[in-house]
Design a protein around this motif. Structure first.
Motif, PDB file in Angstrom:
ATOM      1  N   GLN A 422       0.855  -1.292   0.008  1.00 35.11           N
ATOM      2  CA  GLN A 422       0.034  -0.195  -0.007  1.00 35.11           C
ATOM      3  C   GLN A 422       0.802   1.193  -0.051  1.00 35.11           C
ATOM      4  O   GLN A 422       1.987   1.219   0.482  1.00 35.11           O
ATOM      5  N   ASN A 423       0.328   2.335  -0.874  1.00 32.71           N
ATOM      6  CA  ASN A 423       1.162   3.610  -0.936  1.00 32.71           C
ATOM      7  C   ASN A 423       0.812   4.494   0.219  1.00 32.71           C
ATOM      8  O   ASN A 423      -0.382   4.865   0.307  1.00 32.71           O
ATOM      9  N   GLY A 424       1.765   4.532   1.179  1.00 32.91           N
ATOM     10  CA  GLY A 424       1.410   5.401   2.449  1.00 32.91           C
ATOM     11  C   GLY A 424       2.114   6.889   2.254  1.00 32.91           C
ATOM     12  O   GLY A 424       2.423   7.494   3.369  1.00 32.91           O
ATOM     13  N   THR A 425       2.516   7.600   1.010  1.00 29.84           N
ATOM     14  CA  THR A 425       3.092   8.640   0.934  1.00 29.84           C
ATOM     15  C   THR A 425       2.048   9.868   0.803  1.00 29.84           C
ATOM     16  O   THR A 425       2.466  10.942   0.368  1.00 29.84           O
ATOM     17  N   ALA A 426       0.832   9.612   1.070  1.00 29.52           N
ATOM     18  CA  ALA A 426      -0.098  10.942   1.146  1.00 29.52           C
ATOM     19  C   ALA A 426       0.459  11.729   2.222  1.00 29.52           C
ATOM     20  O   ALA A 426       0.823  11.475   3.445  1.00 29.52           O
ATOM     21  N   SER A 427       0.541  13.000   1.881  1.00 29.00           N
ATOM     22  CA  SER A 427       0.813  14.064   3.150  1.00 29.00           C
ATOM     23  C   SER A 427       0.436  15.496   2.518  1.00 29.00           C
ATOM     24  O   SER A 427       0.475  15.931   1.406  1.00 29.00           O
ATOM     25  N   THR A 428       0.025  16.350   3.431  1.00 29.15           N
ATOM     26  CA  THR A 428      -0.314  17.618   3.247  1.00 29.15           C
ATOM     27  C   THR A 428       0.774  18.453   2.591  1.00 29.15           C
ATOM     28  O   THR A 428       0.784  19.119   1.477  1.00 29.15           O
ATOM     29  N   THR A 456      -4.838  -0.077  -3.820  1.00 28.50           N
ATOM     30  CA  THR A 456      -4.624   1.341  -4.501  1.00 28.50           C
ATOM     31  C   THR A 456      -4.969   2.362  -3.614  1.00 28.50           C
ATOM     32  O   THR A 456      -5.306   3.357  -3.872  1.00 28.50           O
ATOM     33  N   VAL A 457      -5.517   1.920  -2.417  1.00 29.20           N
ATOM     34  CA  VAL A 457      -6.033   3.292  -1.459  1.00 29.20           C
ATOM     35  C   VAL A 457      -4.688   3.717  -0.898  1.00 29.20           C
ATOM     36  O   VAL A 457      -3.919   3.034  -0.311  1.00 29.20           O
ATOM     37  N   LEU A 458      -4.909   5.184  -0.890  1.00 25.89           N
ATOM     38  CA  LEU A 458      -3.727   6.032  -0.499  1.00 25.89           C
ATOM     39  C   LEU A 458      -3.779   6.439   0.951  1.00 25.89           C
ATOM     40  O   LEU A 458      -4.821   6.737   1.333  1.00 25.89           O
ATOM     41  N   VAL A 459      -2.698   6.167   1.774  1.00 25.04           N
ATOM     42  CA  VAL A 459      -2.808   6.665   3.275  1.00 25.04           C
ATOM     43  C   VAL A 459      -1.403   7.391   3.481  1.00 25.04           C
ATOM     44  O   VAL A 459      -0.633   7.581   2.572  1.00 25.04           O
ATOM     45  N   SER A 460      -1.422   7.665   4.685  1.00 26.09           N
ATOM     46  CA  SER A 460      -0.282   8.633   5.129  1.00 26.09           C
ATOM     47  C   SER A 460       0.301   8.076   6.349  1.00 26.09           C
ATOM     48  O   SER A 460      -0.137   7.687   7.259  1.00 26.09           O
ATOM     49  N   GLN A 461       1.725   7.678   6.023  1.00 28.34           N
ATOM     50  CA  GLN A 461       2.610   7.065   7.157  1.00 28.34           C
ATOM     51  C   GLN A 461       3.827   7.581   6.985  1.00 28.34           C
ATOM     52  O   GLN A 461       4.308   7.354   6.153  1.00 28.34           O
ATOM     53  N   ALA A 462       4.426   7.870   8.172  1.00 29.33           N
ATOM     54  CA  ALA A 462       5.729   8.395   8.198  1.00 29.33           C
ATOM     55  C   ALA A 462       6.946   7.292   7.996  1.00 29.33           C
ATOM     56  O   ALA A 462       7.879   7.268   7.052  1.00 29.33           O
ATOM     57  N   ASP A 463       6.789   6.228   8.652  1.00 27.92           N
ATOM     58  CA  ASP A 463       7.727   5.158   8.488  1.00 27.92           C
ATOM     59  C   ASP A 463       7.188   3.872   7.800  1.00 27.92           C
ATOM     60  O   ASP A 463       6.153   3.417   7.854  1.00 27.92           O
ATOM     61  N   THR A 464       8.099   3.456   6.748  1.00 29.50           N
ATOM     62  CA  THR A 464       7.671   2.373   6.034  1.00 29.50           C
ATOM     63  C   THR A 464       7.501   0.971   7.134  1.00 29.50           C
ATOM     64  O   THR A 464       8.372   0.765   8.096  1.00 29.50           O
ATOM     65  N   THR A 465       6.140   0.283   6.911  1.00 29.70           N
ATOM     66  CA  THR A 465       6.318  -0.793   7.985  1.00 29.70           C
ATOM     67  C   THR A 465       5.708  -2.049   7.343  1.00 29.70           C
ATOM     68  O   THR A 465       5.324  -2.094   6.070  1.00 29.70           O
ATOM     69  N   GLN A 498      -5.548  -8.358   6.817  1.00 29.08           N
ATOM     70  CA  GLN A 498      -5.610  -9.725   6.915  1.00 29.08           C
ATOM     71  C   GLN A 498      -4.669 -10.598   6.387  1.00 29.08           C
ATOM     72  O   GLN A 498      -4.455 -11.730   6.608  1.00 29.08           O
ATOM     73  N   ASP A 499      -3.825 -10.116   5.492  1.00 30.00           N
ATOM     74  CA  ASP A 499      -2.519 -10.612   5.105  1.00 30.00           C
ATOM     75  C   ASP A 499      -1.297  -9.874   5.605  1.00 30.00           C
ATOM     76  O   ASP A 499      -1.432  -8.657   5.903  1.00 30.00           O
ATOM     77  N   VAL A 500      -0.142 -10.162   5.143  1.00 34.02           N
ATOM     78  CA  VAL A 500       1.110  -9.517   5.456  1.00 34.02           C
ATOM     79  C   VAL A 500       1.080  -8.284   4.580  1.00 34.02           C
ATOM     80  O   VAL A 500       0.790  -8.545   3.429  1.00 34.02           O
ATOM     81  N   THR A 501       1.100  -7.112   5.068  1.00 32.80           N
ATOM     82  CA  THR A 501       1.177  -5.730   4.166  1.00 32.80           C
ATOM     83  C   THR A 501       2.078  -4.953   4.570  1.00 32.80           C
ATOM     84  O   THR A 501       2.439  -4.444   5.453  1.00 32.80           O
ATOM     85  N   VAL A 502       2.567  -4.544   3.386  1.00 32.01           N
ATOM     86  CA  VAL A 502       3.680  -3.449   3.221  1.00 32.01           C
ATOM     87  C   VAL A 502       3.322  -2.303   3.113  1.00 32.01           C
ATOM     88  O   VAL A 502       2.550  -1.807   2.187  1.00 32.01           O
ATOM     89  N   VAL A 503       3.530  -1.232   4.033  1.00 29.56           N
ATOM     90  CA  VAL A 503       2.813   0.198   3.881  1.00 29.56           C
ATOM     91  C   VAL A 503       4.027   1.085   3.591  1.00 29.56           C
ATOM     92  O   VAL A 503       4.962   1.300   4.482  1.00 29.56           O
ATOM     93  N   VAL A 504       4.310   1.470   2.204  1.00 27.24           N
ATOM     94  CA  VAL A 504       5.380   2.272   1.896  1.00 27.24           C
ATOM     95  C   VAL A 504       5.522   3.785   2.253  1.00 27.24           C
ATOM     96  O   VAL A 504       4.412   4.328   1.822  1.00 27.24           O
ATOM     97  N   GLY A 505       6.276   4.164   3.324  1.00 31.99           N
ATOM     98  CA  GLY A 505       5.913   5.407   3.826  1.00 31.99           C
ATOM     99  C   GLY A 505       6.660   6.378   3.343  1.00 31.99           C
ATOM    100  O   GLY A 505       7.180   6.327   2.231  1.00 31.99           O
ATOM    101  N   ASN A 506       6.408   7.752   4.011  1.00 35.66           N
ATOM    102  CA  ASN A 506       7.145   8.832   3.571  1.00 35.66           C
ATOM    103  C   ASN A 506       8.537   8.897   3.474  1.00 35.66           C
ATOM    104  O   ASN A 506       9.310   9.900   3.081  1.00 35.66           O
TER     105      ASN A 506
END
Length: 550
Positions: A422-428, A456-465, A498-506
């Motif tokens: 998941q893309n976690g690079t959403a940032s104001t 395809t859902v965009l989220v915001s996260q500082a650190d990749t987890t 539900q599954d192992v999920t990589v959130v690619v952070g800022n």
């Protein structure tokens, strides 16, 4: 304010704590410090016309109040003592309320730990408002009476999910940051994104913009804020009965140019209260380095001293005095709607009383000068390390219990393991980077994870987890983290997947090689030395500048 902002007619009596010293009257850096832009004036919320009726003192409650906890002290440095008033419902009407976040940050609340607990982050704000005659008298600078207040004291209180420790991070008022776009909830004014001193954020619609600015700077989710002004500091210090502070020599914070808070103490320990407590908290001309950094250290000493004093049970044993403190505190505080009732404040205090004094750590954000000394910037590396500790709920004192070295085995081969990216690079401020989920999905497939797919859902996260749904999948998550050269701390339990999920952070906005691949988990598990940490049980004296003695 009774509605959604701290602006408006009733608001004019409530600004935030940290006023400037005498001689620091203008916002243009006339005191020799970094320039601070002036902004449109903002008011504050007022109280109702009918004062609340005081309930009869209840001695059993008074005893419990004495065992309150550390957050009270953090608030007290801004003049807002917690404790007793949490118990009295009639004080609800005194509290002023404002919106928590005026920005558009996508940062979400941290995931609960295995025990279902989440960390707690509270921003403490002290303003230099001169919007009342009393505040003008206490803060000087009559010419600033009509301008919007500046948030000259800002401290983020982080309480660990298990309530075993507390970290307090101060930031110099002239730290240059990106202030995100904020919309004033009262009149709809839109303040565009800008670069400026962090204390100016309060002028962009109220404390909710200061909260938004902290979220963008640190990547830390903020649950609540508390705000107070000069007169609140004085009334709270009087109500609490004073706090012991120490100087290593005679000090007089005053010079021929009018710089100084007016603080005058002889060498040794003194119990300061009222105006003298305000002077201590405002003093920068007089202590060793004559700067906001020295002032923050003095504030930390004040807080730790108060923590020890209240925990010892030596103060506020009289229920009547507790009620006086309750009245003063609720009249002084502005809080977000989530803390807008006495019961909510009481529940918060009751939750925090478990934090031991010895696990309380106070620091100043690691910083460096920028613009030829005209302002302060977060120190590269050290500041981000500090913020990462908060985001990962790691104590700044480095005393968290170490996890076992044993690594559980994966439950499935990498060819058969479903992995969601998941893309976690959403940032104001920075803005999202399109396609990051697809890029890292392709990299995982190249590494042998044939069933990796992009969300395809965009989220915001500082650190990749790397999130995993249960302990059974921990080994799988650690294997994925290792394949991507992420630190082992990137693997985290989460009930939302539900599954192992990589959130690619800022922190990973380009390429397929993680930019922190060389980072290990050794020296980064506590506050850097540049943060100048102070432990809650440490007793010391402020060093006096020889140019401000008598």
């Amino acid at each position: 304010m009774r509605q959604s902002s701290v602006r408006g007619e009733r608001d004019r009596r409530s600004a935030v704590p940290e006023p400037r010293e005498d001689g620091e009257d203008s916002a243009d850096g006339a005191d020799g410090g970094p320039p601070e832009g002036a902004g449109p004036a903002a008011g504050k919320a007022g109280r109702g016309q009918d004062g609340p009726r005081r309930p009869k003192p209840k001695r059993s409650r008074g005893v419990r109040i004495l065992r309150w906890s550390a957050l009270t002290l953090a608030v007290l440095i801004l003049g807002a003592a917690g404790a007793g008033y949490f118990y009295y419902q009639h004080l609800n009407g005194n509290l002023r309320k404002a919106e928590l976040d005026l920005g558009d940050s996508k940062i979400g609340k941290p995931e609960p730990n295995a025990a279902g607990q989440t960390p707690l982050n509270i921003l403490l704000i002290g303003s230099d408002s001169r919007n009342t005659a009393e505040n003008v008298k206490l803060g000087g600078a009559k010419q600033d009476a009509d301008r919007k207040p500046l948030a000259d004291v800002q401290m983020l209180v982080h309480v660990s999910a298990d309530r075993s420790n507390m970290s307090v991070v101060s930031i110099p008022r002239d730290t240059r940051v990106t202030i995100p776009q904020c919309t004033d909830p009262d009149d709809g004014t839109v303040y565009p994104k800008t670069e400026g001193a962090i204390n100016q954020s309060l002028q962009h619609g109220g404390p909710g913009c200061t909260v938004a600015t902290w979220k963008e700077l640190t990547g830390v989710y903020i649950d609540h804020f508390m705000m107070i002004d000069f007169s609140g500091v004085v009334s709270m210090a009087d109500a609490i009965g004073g706090v012991p502070v120490c100087v290593d020599g005679n000090v007089y914070s005053h010079d021929s140019k009018g710089h100084g808070s007016g603080l005058k103490l002889t060498k040794g320990t003194h119990n300061v209260k009222g105006v003298q407590a305000l002077q201590w908290l405002r003093t920068r001309y007089g202590f060793e380095d004559n700067s906001d950094i020295g002032r923050a250290k003095a504030q930390h000493m004040y807080m730790t001293s108060m923590i020890r004093q209240l925990k010892s049970g030596t103060k506020l044993s009289d229920p009547g005095k507790l009620m006086d403190l309750a009245e003063a505190a609720t009249n002084a505080l502005t809080v977000d709607h989530g803390l807008g009732t006495v019961k909510k404040l009481y529940d918060l205090g009751n939750d925090l009383k478990r934090v031991p004094t010895k696990r309380t750590t106070m620091i100043t954000m690691p910083w460096e000068y920028g613009g030829g000394g005209q302002y302060v910037l977060p120190k590269p590396g050290d500041a981000e390390q500090t913020f990462a500790l908060l985001r990962n709920d790691t104590a700044l004192d480095g005393k968290d219990k170490k996890k076992p070295d044993a690594t559980p085995a994966p439950t499935a081969s990498k060819e058969e393991l479903p992995v969601v990216v998941q893309n976690g690079t959403a940032s104001t401020v920075l803005g999202p980077v399109s396609g990051r989920a697809s890029v890292i999905t392709s990299e995982l497939v190249r590494l042998g994870y044939a069933k990796a797919t992009a969300n395809t859902v965009l989220v915001s996260q500082a650190d990749t987890t790397v999130l995993y749904p249960s302990e059974a999948e921990q080994g799988d998550a650690l294997a994925v983290a290792k394949a991507l050269k992420l630190p082992t701390s990137a693997a985290k339990s989460s009930k939302s997947v539900q599954d192992v999920t990589v959130v690619v952070g800022n922190d990973w906005r380009e390429g397929t090689t993680y930019p922190k691949a060389a980072t290990d988990d050794g020296d980064s598990d506590k506050a850097p030395k540049s943060a100048d940490a102070l432990n809650g049980e440490e007793k010391s004296c402020m060093k006096v500048n020889p140019n401000y003695t008598f």
